[in-house]
Design a protein around this motif. Structure first.
Motif, PDB file in Angstrom:
ATOM      1  N   TYR A 171      -8.991   1.388   2.994  1.00 34.58           N
ATOM      2  CA  TYR A 171      -7.395   0.685   3.848  1.00 34.58           C
ATOM      3  C   TYR A 171      -8.591   0.772   5.118  1.00 34.58           C
ATOM      4  O   TYR A 171      -8.544  -0.332   6.116  1.00 34.58           O
ATOM      5  N   ARG A 213      -7.285   5.851   1.178  1.00 31.06           N
ATOM      6  CA  ARG A 213      -7.265   5.080   1.823  1.00 31.06           C
ATOM      7  C   ARG A 213      -8.178   5.413   3.370  1.00 31.06           C
ATOM      8  O   ARG A 213      -7.912   4.043   3.974  1.00 31.06           O
ATOM      9  N   SER A 235      -4.939  -8.379   5.543  1.00 31.75           N
ATOM     10  CA  SER A 235      -5.444  -6.966   5.168  1.00 31.75           C
ATOM     11  C   SER A 235      -4.944  -6.422   3.845  1.00 31.75           C
ATOM     12  O   SER A 235      -3.424  -6.413   3.873  1.00 31.75           O
ATOM     13  N   ASP A 295       7.296  -4.311   0.412  1.00 33.90           N
ATOM     14  CA  ASP A 295       7.003  -5.886  -0.145  1.00 33.90           C
ATOM     15  C   ASP A 295       7.960  -6.243   0.020  1.00 33.90           C
ATOM     16  O   ASP A 295       9.284  -5.848  -0.032  1.00 33.90           O
ATOM     17  N   GLU A 304       2.443   1.431  -7.139  1.00 29.34           N
ATOM     18  CA  GLU A 304       3.322   1.873  -5.329  1.00 29.34           C
ATOM     19  C   GLU A 304       4.722   1.258  -5.726  1.00 29.34           C
ATOM     20  O   GLU A 304       5.836   2.032  -4.881  1.00 29.34           O
ATOM     21  N   ARG A 364      -0.365  -8.053   7.684  1.00 27.54           N
ATOM     22  CA  ARG A 364      -0.199  -6.173   7.591  1.00 27.54           C
ATOM     23  C   ARG A 364      -1.437  -5.809   8.222  1.00 27.54           C
ATOM     24  O   ARG A 364      -2.596  -6.504   8.400  1.00 27.54           O
ATOM     25  N   TYR A 365      -2.065  -4.422   9.244  1.00 25.57           N
ATOM     26  CA  TYR A 365      -2.705  -4.247   9.143  1.00 25.57           C
ATOM     27  C   TYR A 365      -2.498  -2.383   9.514  1.00 25.57           C
ATOM     28  O   TYR A 365      -1.934  -1.984   8.558  1.00 25.57           O
ATOM     29  N   ARG A 414     -10.231  -3.347  -3.759  1.00 27.47           N
ATOM     30  CA  ARG A 414      -9.291  -2.862  -4.313  1.00 27.47           C
ATOM     31  C   ARG A 414      -8.472  -2.252  -5.423  1.00 27.47           C
ATOM     32  O   ARG A 414      -8.026  -1.114  -5.437  1.00 27.47           O
ATOM     33  N   THR A 442      -1.420   0.908   6.387  1.00 24.07           N
ATOM     34  CA  THR A 442      -1.930   1.987   6.437  1.00 24.07           C
ATOM     35  C   THR A 442      -0.789   3.539   6.436  1.00 24.07           C
ATOM     36  O   THR A 442      -1.234   4.373   6.246  1.00 24.07           O
ATOM     37  N   TYR A 462       2.614   4.068   5.107  1.00 23.97           N
ATOM     38  CA  TYR A 462       2.975   4.173   4.095  1.00 23.97           C
ATOM     39  C   TYR A 462       2.113   5.325   3.373  1.00 23.97           C
ATOM     40  O   TYR A 462       2.437   6.273   2.597  1.00 23.97           O
ATOM     41  N   ASN A 498      -9.265  -2.322   8.157  1.00 26.09           N
ATOM     42  CA  ASN A 498      -9.387  -2.296   8.654  1.00 26.09           C
ATOM     43  C   ASN A 498      -9.791  -3.244  10.235  1.00 26.09           C
ATOM     44  O   ASN A 498      -9.593  -3.595  11.014  1.00 26.09           O
TER      45      ASN A 498
END
Ligand SMILES: Nc1ncnc2c1ncn2[C@@H]1O[C@H](COP(=O)(O)OP(=O)(O)OP(=O)(O)O)[C@@H](O)[C@H]1O
Ligand SMILES: Nc1ccn([C@@H]2O[C@H](COP(=O)(O)O)[C@@H](O)[C@H]2O)c(=O)n1
Length: 454
Positions: free
Chosen positions: A311, A308, A287, A265, A400, A335-336, A296, A340, A343, A315
């Motif tokens: 997410y 997960r 993403s 981030d 997070e 992000r892609y 979300r 996932t 993290y 994708n």
């Protein structure tokens, strides 16, 4: 005292794996005729903030075998007069088990305080690691507190149909015993078995757990989680419906390059992707994709398995949009899959970077059924610069993000997991320079790697 609580080191090395295989052979003959719980292999995850820097492993068996028993001195919490208890979640249904794991974790951490440490515990039957994996907790109390067992029995009573509760005791002969308790009524000890030494197992229960419930390497696997939870979380059906719609018009042949920008981030992904969109006259996609973002928040508060899966499916919806857009222009993706994966791995493996599975491990590989980008750029900035940017931005932080901010080790682990990803791997770009310098640097990489005219 806690820092000495390192039973066995964790680096997943081959020599130890071979020794573990030999142990398996011994154990399968050893446990014939015994109840299931005896032959389980346990992994206690590292937790640096609780003073446990490395994971450690043990197993249990009846008293008539020749394998080395764990010595009480090797488990200082018992040797020094403390107590240890374990809770294993036995519910076979994985959605209920995942939710119970989350609820119990919160309950135990809130209610058993005063010198207690609640560590994540995973266990499996060595003959069937994936089919028999169970989550749970190990509760360690450094202080001699006779009431802890009563308190735990009281707390866990309502879950007695779904858990197995054990206490650990140092025996007079110097070994350690695991005692299984019946939580009905006053509670009584049912059976006991010896705690045995185990070095690093292969597969590690921590890795089995990632592959079973944190990272999905096939769309089917993530979809089946969302299908299973759709009766309790109706939003899951909405996500699946959008997936179905998105994949109606899948184009597999890309005509233009697909470039993914990754990073922790506030490393500057949005800033850079907006500039790249303009410079390359590209399509910009994010993403998780916009269409599923209304749900979300719901999935972010669910246990890892469900969160997960959301997410992961995101994708694949993103992949359909990318394939479509790549018919018309270059596509930039904020992000892609690497997000996932990095993290998930960083969160599910406790402790620091040394606890991550070794380079080229299967968990760092790209899912075979997910559209691959042509280039992945990983933006990195120093911790200090990242914090300056987070504060300047002034947006509300997620849980997070707060953890990332407060936990340097966690950040390093996620960044290292990013760097270990393969097929495709990430090209690391130091993004501490000015916005314009970073943009020009990334453009030069794109021109070099993708067939784009200057
Ligand atoms: N190269 C740079 N130099 C200085 N500040 C920057 C640079 N790039 C971005 N910033 C600033 O840092 C902050 C975070 O940037 P940005 O929102 O682009 O990061 P991000 O990686 O997309 O964050 P997140 O993943 O949390 O959405 C913003 O205030 C942005 O203006
Ligand atoms: N493909 C993705 C995208 C995101 N995540 C998770 O979202 C968090 C970061 O998203 P931001 O919008 O805050 O940048 C991060 O915690 C990832 O876990 C993901 O898993 N997969």
């Amino acid at each position: 005292m806690w820092s000495s609580f390192r039973l066995h080191s964790h680096s997943l090395c081959k020599r130890q794996a071979a020794r573990f295989k030999a142990l398996l052979v011994n154990m399968s003959s050893l446990n014939q005729g015994c109840e299931n719980w005896r032959s389980r292999l346990f992994a206690v995850d590292a937790n640096t903030s609780l003073g446990i820097p490395d994971p450690f492993y043990f197993t249990c068996a009846n008293s008539s075998h020749h394998l080395p028993s764990l010595n009480a001195q090797e488990w200082p919490v018992l040797a020094q007069g403390g107590s240890a208890h374990s809770v294993c979640i036995t519910t076979p249904q994985r959605i209920s088990a995942a939710r119970l794991q989350k609820a119990l974790g919160q309950k135990l951490t809130q209610e058993v305080q005063g010198g207690c440490k609640v560590l994540r515990l995973l266990s499996y039957q060595p003959q069937d690691p994936y089919g028999s994996l169970q989550g749970g907790f190990l509760v360690l109390n450094a202080l001699s507190c006779p009431s802890i067992q009563a308190k735990l029995q009281d707390l866990l009573g309502e879950y007695k149909q779904h858990i197995r509760f054990c206490s650990y005791q140092a025996g007079t002969e110097g070994g350690i015993w695991q005692c299984l308790w019946d939580l009905n009524g006053e509670g009584k000890e049912i059976e006991r078995c010896r705690v045995l030494k185990v070095e690093v197992p292969d597969p590690s229960p921590l890795v089995v757990n990632i592959k079973k419930s944190a990272l999905f390497y096939k769309l089917e696997a993530a979809c089946s989680v969302l299908q299973e939870c759709s009766t309790i979380i109706p939003e899951a059906s909405e996500v699946l419906k959008l997936l179905k719609d998105a994949r109606k018009t899948v184009n597999s042949e890309k005509k233009f390059p697909v470039i993914v920008i990754e990073g922790l981030d506030a490393t500057g992904k949005s800033t850079l992707t907006e500039s790249l969109k303009y410079s390359l006259r590209a399509e910009l996609l994010k993403s998780p994709p916009e269409c599923i973002s209304p749900w979300r928040k719901t999935f972010d508060t669910e246990p890892t398995l469900l969160r997960r899966a959301y997410y992961a499916v995101g994708n694949y919806i993103g992949a359909a949009q990318i394939a479509e857009a790549a018919q018309m222009s270059t596509v930039i993706v904020d992000r892609y899959w690497h997000s996932t994966a990095a993290y998930s791995i960083g969160t599910e493996i406790g402790g620091g970077v040394p606890n991550l599975p070794e380079y080229h491990h299967e968990i760092y590989q790209w899912p075979s059924d997910l559209l691959k980008p042509d280039l992945v750029i990983l933006l990195t900035v120093s911790d200090e610069e990242r914090l300056v940017r987070i504060r300047k931005r002034g947006l509300a932080e997620t849980v997070e993000e707060k953890e990332l901010e407060s936990n340097r080790m966690f950040r390093q682990k996620i960044e290292e997991a990013y760097m270990r990803m393969e097929n495709p791997g990430c090209i690391v770009v130091d993004a501490s320079a000015s916005k314009e310098t970073v943009l020009q640097h990334v453009l030069s990489i794109i021109y070099r790697h993708c067939a784009l005219a200057l």
